[in-house]
Design an enzyme around this catalytic site. Structure first.
Site, PDB file in Angstrom:
ATOM      1  N   HIS A 205     -10.766   0.898  -2.554  1.00  0.00           N
ATOM      2  CA  HIS A 205     -12.118   0.839  -2.002  1.00  0.00           C
ATOM      3  C   HIS A 205     -13.153   1.520  -2.898  1.00  0.00           C
ATOM      4  O   HIS A 205     -12.879   2.592  -3.459  1.00  0.00           O
ATOM      5  CB  HIS A 205     -12.164   1.541  -0.650  1.00  0.00           C
ATOM      6  CG  HIS A 205     -11.314   0.929   0.408  1.00  0.00           C
ATOM      7  ND1 HIS A 205     -11.394  -0.394   0.773  1.00  0.00           N
ATOM      8  CD2 HIS A 205     -10.343   1.474   1.214  1.00  0.00           C
ATOM      9  CE1 HIS A 205     -10.541  -0.633   1.747  1.00  0.00           C
ATOM     10  NE2 HIS A 205      -9.876   0.471   2.029  1.00  0.00           N
TER      11      HIS A 205
ATOM     12  N   HIS B 225     -10.635   6.899   2.188  1.00  0.00           N
ATOM     13  CA  HIS B 225      -9.254   6.814   1.680  1.00  0.00           C
ATOM     14  C   HIS B 225      -9.198   5.794   0.542  1.00  0.00           C
ATOM     15  O   HIS B 225     -10.030   4.887   0.466  1.00  0.00           O
ATOM     16  CB  HIS B 225      -8.286   6.400   2.802  1.00  0.00           C
ATOM     17  CG  HIS B 225      -8.538   5.004   3.303  1.00  0.00           C
ATOM     18  ND1 HIS B 225      -9.516   4.715   4.229  1.00  0.00           N
ATOM     19  CD2 HIS B 225      -7.976   3.818   2.970  1.00  0.00           C
ATOM     20  CE1 HIS B 225      -9.536   3.418   4.455  1.00  0.00           C
ATOM     21  NE2 HIS B 225      -8.618   2.834   3.698  1.00  0.00           N
TER      22      HIS B 225
ATOM     23  N   LYS C  41      -7.057  -4.806  -3.275  1.00  0.00           N
ATOM     24  CA  LYS C  41      -7.832  -5.392  -2.174  1.00  0.00           C
ATOM     25  C   LYS C  41      -8.779  -4.341  -1.621  1.00  0.00           C
ATOM     26  O   LYS C  41      -8.580  -3.145  -1.846  1.00  0.00           O
ATOM     27  CB  LYS C  41      -6.892  -5.892  -1.068  1.00  0.00           C
ATOM     28  CG  LYS C  41      -6.068  -4.758  -0.443  1.00  0.00           C
ATOM     29  CD  LYS C  41      -5.060  -5.278   0.537  1.00  0.00           C
ATOM     30  CE  LYS C  41      -4.220  -4.172   1.127  1.00  0.00           C
ATOM     31  NZ  LYS C  41      -4.963  -3.219   1.955  1.00  0.00           N
TER      32      LYS C  41
ATOM     33  N   CYS D  43      -1.978  -3.040   7.524  1.00  0.00           N
ATOM     34  CA  CYS D  43      -1.843  -3.879   6.337  1.00  0.00           C
ATOM     35  C   CYS D  43      -0.535  -4.663   6.294  1.00  0.00           C
ATOM     36  O   CYS D  43      -0.515  -5.797   5.818  1.00  0.00           O
ATOM     37  CB  CYS D  43      -2.078  -3.045   5.084  1.00  0.00           C
ATOM     38  SG  CYS D  43      -3.821  -2.515   4.999  1.00  0.00           S
TER      39      CYS D  43
ATOM     40  N   ASP E  63       0.802  -1.244   0.000  1.00  0.00           N
ATOM     41  CA  ASP E  63       0.000   0.000   0.000  1.00  0.00           C
ATOM     42  C   ASP E  63       0.832   1.291   0.000  1.00  0.00           C
ATOM     43  O   ASP E  63       0.608   2.185   0.836  1.00  0.00           O
ATOM     44  CB  ASP E  63      -0.976  -0.003   1.193  1.00  0.00           C
ATOM     45  CG  ASP E  63      -1.969  -1.161   1.138  1.00  0.00           C
ATOM     46  OD1 ASP E  63      -1.888  -1.973   0.194  1.00  0.00           O
ATOM     47  OD2 ASP E  63      -2.809  -1.256   2.043  1.00  0.00           O
TER      48      ASP E  63
ATOM     49  N   ASP F  66      -4.585  -0.688  -1.821  1.00  0.00           N
ATOM     50  CA  ASP F  66      -5.881  -0.556  -1.157  1.00  0.00           C
ATOM     51  C   ASP F  66      -6.817   0.123  -2.164  1.00  0.00           C
ATOM     52  O   ASP F  66      -6.472   1.177  -2.712  1.00  0.00           O
ATOM     53  CB  ASP F  66      -5.685   0.309   0.102  1.00  0.00           C
ATOM     54  CG  ASP F  66      -6.638  -0.033   1.230  1.00  0.00           C
ATOM     55  OD1 ASP F  66      -7.051  -1.210   1.351  1.00  0.00           O
ATOM     56  OD2 ASP F  66      -6.968   0.884   2.021  1.00  0.00           O
TER      57      ASP F  66
HETATM   58  C1  VGL Z   1      -4.666   0.444   5.756  1.00  0.00           C
HETATM   59  C2  VGL Z   1      -6.235   1.217   7.237  1.00  0.00           C
HETATM   60  C3  VGL Z   1      -7.214   1.127   6.287  1.00  0.00           C
HETATM   61  C4  VGL Z   1      -3.244   0.084   5.493  1.00  0.00           C
HETATM   62  C5  VGL Z   1      -5.638   0.342   4.783  1.00  0.00           C
HETATM   63  O1  VGL Z   1      -2.811   0.093   4.322  1.00  0.00           O
HETATM   64  O2  VGL Z   1      -2.531  -0.220   6.481  1.00  0.00           O
HETATM   65  N1  VGL Z   1      -4.984   0.870   6.989  1.00  0.00           N
HETATM   66  N2  VGL Z   1      -6.903   0.696   5.066  1.00  0.00           N
HETATM   67 ZN    ZN Z   2      -8.327   0.807   3.523  1.00  0.00          ZN
END
Ligand code: VGL
Ligand code: ZN
Length: 208
Positions: free
Chosen positions: A53, A85, A110, A155, A9, A51
């Protein structure tokens, strides 16, 4: 034995100025670029998670009528409520602009299912479905993983714990990770948890 570098990420929203900024998150981008160069010299595959979403994701506090940074429950699982985010197609979901993306062999997204969060690059938080990552690694007979990225306490941690459970020999480049730290000690504790589960904590120098 076949090996891969797994970058977690490394996206704009987790870096300063982003929606879910991790303190000094951008400091790991140059570590990632160095690690990728080392990987390429040594015939190590490079994979990255992203990430990704939908705007209606229920981990977003605004979609669940809650405050960011507080704890609740989603689909029977403990859930930290997050600011919006890494929304699909939006610039915050892009990889950091300084990341040398040409050296990434394959990207695994993901978090697309709006009803469940997905910290790990392998599984959602309920282990109900999985990404293509494990199958991709297996197809290449990769058994050694070196992991780094954002965020240490979410993550990175869950990806490493899943990797160990799946039987990968797993290292973590500690200086290549930064955490959210809702509580000051979270990242330190996450690293200890990874180590106790069998991960080897290494430096970038040791990755060479
Ligand atoms: C993450 C919180 C929400 C991460 C992703 O990449 O660690 N943390 N989504
Ligand atoms: Zn996330």
């Amino acid at each position: 034995m076949n090996s891969a570098l797994l970058l977690i990420d490394l996206q704009k929203d987790f870096c300063p100025g982003g929606a879910l900024a991790v303190e000094n998150g951008d400091a790991v981008i140059e570590i990632a670029n160095e690690a990728m160069a080392i990987a390429h010299r040594n015939g190590v595959a490079v994979v990255a998670s992203q990430d990704w979403h939908p705007l209606n994701h229920r981990s977003f506090a605004v979609n669940s009528g809650t405050q960011p940074g507080t704890l609740g429950e989603l689909e029977g699982l403990p859930q930290v409520w997050w600011p919006v985010h890494c929304v699909q197609q939006q610039s915050g979901a892009d990889f950091h602009s300084a990341l040398n993306k040409q050296l990434i062999d394959q990207i695994f997204r993901k978090g697309q299912n709006p009803d469940i969060d997905s910290y790990s690059a392998f599984f959602d938080n309920g282990h109900r479905s999985q990404t293509e990552l494990h199958a991709w690694l297996q197809a290449k007979s990769i058994q050694n993983l070196t992991v780094m990225g954002l965020a240490t306490d979410y993550c990175v941690k869950f990806s490493v714990l899943d990797a160990l459970e799946l039987g990968y020999n797993t290292c973590v480049i500690v200086e290549g990770c930064r955490g959210v730290n809702l509580h000051a000690e979270d990242s330190q504790q996450a690293l200890m948890q990874m180590q106790e589960a069998g991960a080897q904590l290494i430096t970038l120098e040791e990755f060479k």
